[in-house]
Design an enzyme around this catalytic site. Structure first.
Site, PDB file in Angstrom:
ATOM      1  N   HIS A 139      -5.425  -0.725  -1.001  1.00  0.00           N
ATOM      2  CA  HIS A 139      -4.968  -0.457   0.189  1.00  0.00           C
ATOM      3  C   HIS A 139      -5.977   0.125   1.461  1.00  0.00           C
ATOM      4  O   HIS A 139      -5.875  -0.054   2.611  1.00  0.00           O
ATOM      5  CB  HIS A 139      -3.922   0.864   0.288  1.00  0.00           C
ATOM      6  CG  HIS A 139      -2.744   0.292  -0.636  1.00  0.00           C
ATOM      7  ND1 HIS A 139      -2.221   1.080  -1.721  1.00  0.00           N
ATOM      8  CD2 HIS A 139      -1.632  -0.496  -0.150  1.00  0.00           C
ATOM      9  CE1 HIS A 139      -1.157   0.354  -2.041  1.00  0.00           C
ATOM     10  NE2 HIS A 139      -0.790  -0.373  -1.379  1.00  0.00           N
TER      11      HIS A 139
ATOM     12  N   HIS B 193      -5.030   3.722  -2.805  1.00  0.00           N
ATOM     13  CA  HIS B 193      -5.988   3.410  -3.495  1.00  0.00           C
ATOM     14  C   HIS B 193      -7.075   2.507  -2.705  1.00  0.00           C
ATOM     15  O   HIS B 193      -6.963   2.036  -1.752  1.00  0.00           O
ATOM     16  CB  HIS B 193      -5.563   3.037  -4.891  1.00  0.00           C
ATOM     17  CG  HIS B 193      -4.628   1.797  -4.632  1.00  0.00           C
ATOM     18  ND1 HIS B 193      -5.255   0.431  -4.367  1.00  0.00           N
ATOM     19  CD2 HIS B 193      -3.360   1.527  -4.802  1.00  0.00           C
ATOM     20  CE1 HIS B 193      -4.230  -0.271  -4.448  1.00  0.00           C
ATOM     21  NE2 HIS B 193      -2.793   0.242  -4.689  1.00  0.00           N
TER      22      HIS B 193
ATOM     23  N   LYS C 169       3.041   6.679  -4.586  1.00  0.00           N
ATOM     24  CA  LYS C 169       1.964   6.119  -5.552  1.00  0.00           C
ATOM     25  C   LYS C 169       0.678   6.656  -4.442  1.00  0.00           C
ATOM     26  O   LYS C 169       0.826   6.611  -3.533  1.00  0.00           O
ATOM     27  CB  LYS C 169       1.883   4.710  -5.524  1.00  0.00           C
ATOM     28  CG  LYS C 169       3.023   4.167  -6.490  1.00  0.00           C
ATOM     29  CD  LYS C 169       2.622   3.422  -7.452  1.00  0.00           C
ATOM     30  CE  LYS C 169       3.470   2.746  -8.430  1.00  0.00           C
ATOM     31  NZ  LYS C 169       4.379   1.652  -8.067  1.00  0.00           N
TER      32      LYS C 169
HETATM   33  N1  ARG Z   1       3.838  -2.200  -0.212  1.00  0.00           N
HETATM   34  C1  ARG Z   1       2.961  -3.418  -0.510  1.00  0.00           C
HETATM   35  C2  ARG Z   1       2.307  -3.059  -1.649  1.00  0.00           C
HETATM   36  O1  ARG Z   1       1.442  -1.966  -1.762  1.00  0.00           O
HETATM   37  C3  ARG Z   1       2.709  -4.025   0.660  1.00  0.00           C
HETATM   38  C4  ARG Z   1       3.535  -4.337   1.778  1.00  0.00           C
HETATM   39  C5  ARG Z   1       3.067  -5.704   2.685  1.00  0.00           C
HETATM   40  N2  ARG Z   1       4.071  -6.133   3.593  1.00  0.00           N
HETATM   41  C6  ARG Z   1       5.193  -6.497   3.534  1.00  0.00           C
HETATM   42  N3  ARG Z   1       5.903  -6.772   4.407  1.00  0.00           N
HETATM   43  N4  ARG Z   1       5.581  -7.083   2.433  1.00  0.00           N
HETATM   44  O2  ARG Z   1       1.665  -4.125  -2.203  1.00  0.00           O
END
Ligand code: ARG
Length: 569
Positions: A132, A129, A126
């Site tokens: 992030h 964006h 993905k």
């Molecule tokens: N990949 C997830 C997202 O884009 C965020 C991860 C955050 N960290 C975790 N340990 N869950 O929403």
């Protein structure tokens, strides 16, 4: 200076200890209220007396302290406050002596303690964006802030690189994709395939079963499944790293969800042993109804692990590996429940440290307010494109303002100021608030912006470049800095240490961003009201000293936000 005030008050007030006094002591924004003000409201509750009467009593006692005459021009009561007006020269000396050292603001508060910060964590296949971008800049700034306070910080990128979505992607790739397209377009093509999968699965639901089967194969270690997944992973990470490089950011660990795939069995085992796992419609859950929360799903009906299972495994791994004091998670607010569930499960597993040691740090949305941002396939906005656009906008401005700079200088300044402008805009408001994205504001050299602070830094540099006999370690006459704008500037300089601690305590980089603007404004007032490169050497030295210190704190503040500076722009 502050510690003297605290000390004097400590002698005069029996009801509070030093820490409590320090906590409520204020630095009033208006000079007519003194340099330090002690409010008596809190004492009124304990002493059952009117606050202004308490203030009067404290004032009497304070005046008997012999240090008062040496340190202060005057002390007075104002309603419920006792106000301290420090002697200008003594104040100047105390501020300058501590702040001229290179490590002003650093401390060893966190010595021997580790903080894990889980941030950025984009999802493989993905795009990276704007959302992030926020976790990335907030997390990176917290890393800088905690490091400055002497903590050891582990920067962890918990990539979203495992889960059923990769089963879907493999199905889509095998049915409708081609190696050339993926190689040529990277994430953009992977996103196209992912959307296509959902369109096709609406018509043909069997595709969902295929996807589940492929993910199951991944979990079992099937070679073909894993090699396609790994390929998508590598492509994505390369793109993400391009964005990090542009921002000048690094991580200590790229341990994403897939890193925990062989660690989730142990989670299930432990939960089972401790009697926490219950069955619900074929799935395995931890019931959290007692805590007013939806159940935490651990295993799906088909036995595959999910996001939360991997997060529980990650907490255990990190505690074991880094023995953290705290583990911070920077994500959007929408994951509030997820983290509350994971943290509660950790607590139920008997980990007392989970209560204070695991902290979710949520943030608001980026609202684009009708702003046109460049998009790629499927109208998707990439953080990388935003950064590049900022760089090119700043380049135009620099071209106009400072045409004499060399090509390299312009390029470098545009990159640092452009990227800095976007980061600063993201960090200026409290993180929980939504951020509005307006090019006109972000790239402005005036107002509460990154370029404004950087411009002030460059101004300080240019002033000092033009004075060739200044030595920061030379003697100065502090009485030459008693005018209002110099005093105001020194008050700002004096706040830097507390600002860093406050930002750390509240997990709030905006405290530093706002401070940087306050300091820059105080400097610019000082600069308008005082000529710096005057002929009288003693006056010039005194003013250059403030310029030197301001320049360094501006640089350090920007650095705490993850933003660089340039000498000319
Ligand atoms: N990949 C997830 C997202 O884009 C965020 C991860 C955050 N960290 C975790 N340990 N869950 O929403």
């Amino acid at each position: 200076m502050k510690s003297i005030v605290v000390d004097i008050l400590d002698k005069a007030v029996d009801e509070l200890d030093k820490n409590q006094i320090e906590e409520i002591l204020e630095q009033p924004p208006k000079p007519e209220l003194g340099d330090y003000a002690f409010p008596c409201f809190r004492l009124a509750k304990v002493m059952r007396k009117a606050p202004n009467m308490i203030a009067a009593d404290i004032y009497e006692k304070v005046c008997q302290d012999e240090r008062v005459a040496d340190t202060f021009d005057k002390v007075e009561t104002n309603g419920a406050y006792v106000n301290f007006f420090t002697n200008k020269s003594i104040f100047a000396k105390s501020v300058i002596e501590k702040s001229k050292s290179d490590n002003y603001g650093s401390s060893d508060l966190g010595k021997g303690k580790t903080i894990c910060i889980d941030y950025s964590s984009p999802n493989v296949a993905k795009n990276f964006h704007v959302g992030h971008l926020r976790t990335t800049v907030i997390g990176n700034s917290l890393y800088k802030i905690y490091s400055k306070l002497g903590f050891n910080v582990e920067r962890i990128n918990h990539l979203g690189d495992w889960g059923t979505q990769f089963g879907k992607l493999i199905v889509a790739y095998k049915n409708w994709g081609s190696e050339e397209e993926v190689k040529a377009k990277g994430i953009e093509e992977l996103m196209r395939l992912y959307v296509l999968f959902h369109d096709e699965a609406d018509k043909n639901p069997e595709l969902e079963d295929d996807a589940r089967a492929w993910f199951h194969k991944m979990e079992l270690g099937d070679e073909e499944a894993l090699s396609i997944w790994k390929w998508f992973f590598d492509i994505s990470l390369e793109e993400f790293k391009r964005t990090y490089k542009l921002m000048g950011m690094e991580f200590d660990h790229y341990t994403g969800e897939s890193f925990y795939r062989d660690k989730t069995d142990d989670v299930v085992k432990e939960l089972t042993e401790k009697g926490l796992l219950t069955e619900s419609e074929g799935a395995k859950i931890v019931d959290l109804s007692e805590y007013d929360m939806a159940p935490c799903l651990i295993l799906k009906k088909d036995g595959s692990s999910i996001y939360a299972t991997r997060d529980i495994a990650a907490v255990e791994y990190r505690k074991k590996t880094y023995n953290f004091e705290k583990c911070l998670y920077v994500t959007g607010q929408e994951q509030k429940l997820h983290f509350a569930q994971v943290f509660k499960v950790m607590e139920l597993l008997g980990n007392d440290w989970a209560k204070d040691g695991l902290v979710h740090i949520p943030y608001g949305l980026v609202s684009l307010a009708g702003e046109k941002l460049s998009t790629r396939g499927g109208n998707v906005i990439y953080a990388e494109d935003i950064l590049k656009e900022a760089i090119s906008k700043i380049k135009e401005i620099i071209e106009e303002k400072n045409p004499d700079l060399s090509h390299e200088q312009k390029e470098e300044a545009a990159r640092i100021v452009g990227v800095g402008a976007v980061i600063f805009n993201d960090l200026y408001n409290q993180r929980i608030k939504d951020v509005s994205f307006k090019w006109e504001h972000i790239t402005s050299f005036e107002g509460e912006t990154g370029p404004y602070v950087q411009y002030t830094y460059a101004r300080c540099s240019s002033i000092l470049r033009n004075v060739n006999d200044f030595d920061i370690n030379g003697e100065i006459d502090y009485s030459l800095l008693s005018d209002a704008s110099s005093s105001e500037l020194m008050k700002e300089i004096n706040r830097f240490e507390d600002i860093i601690k406050e930002a750390a305590d509240r997990y709030e980089p905006s405290v530093v961003a706002r401070y940087a603007v306050d300091l820059a404004q105080a400097f610019n007032r000082f600069y308008t009201e005082n000529r710096i490169a005057v002929d009288e050497k003693d006056v010039r030295d005194a003013r250059c000293t403030l310029t030197y210190i301001t320049r360094r704190i501006l640089r350090d503040s920007l650095d705490l936000l993850g933003i660089g500076c340039v000498e000319q722009m």
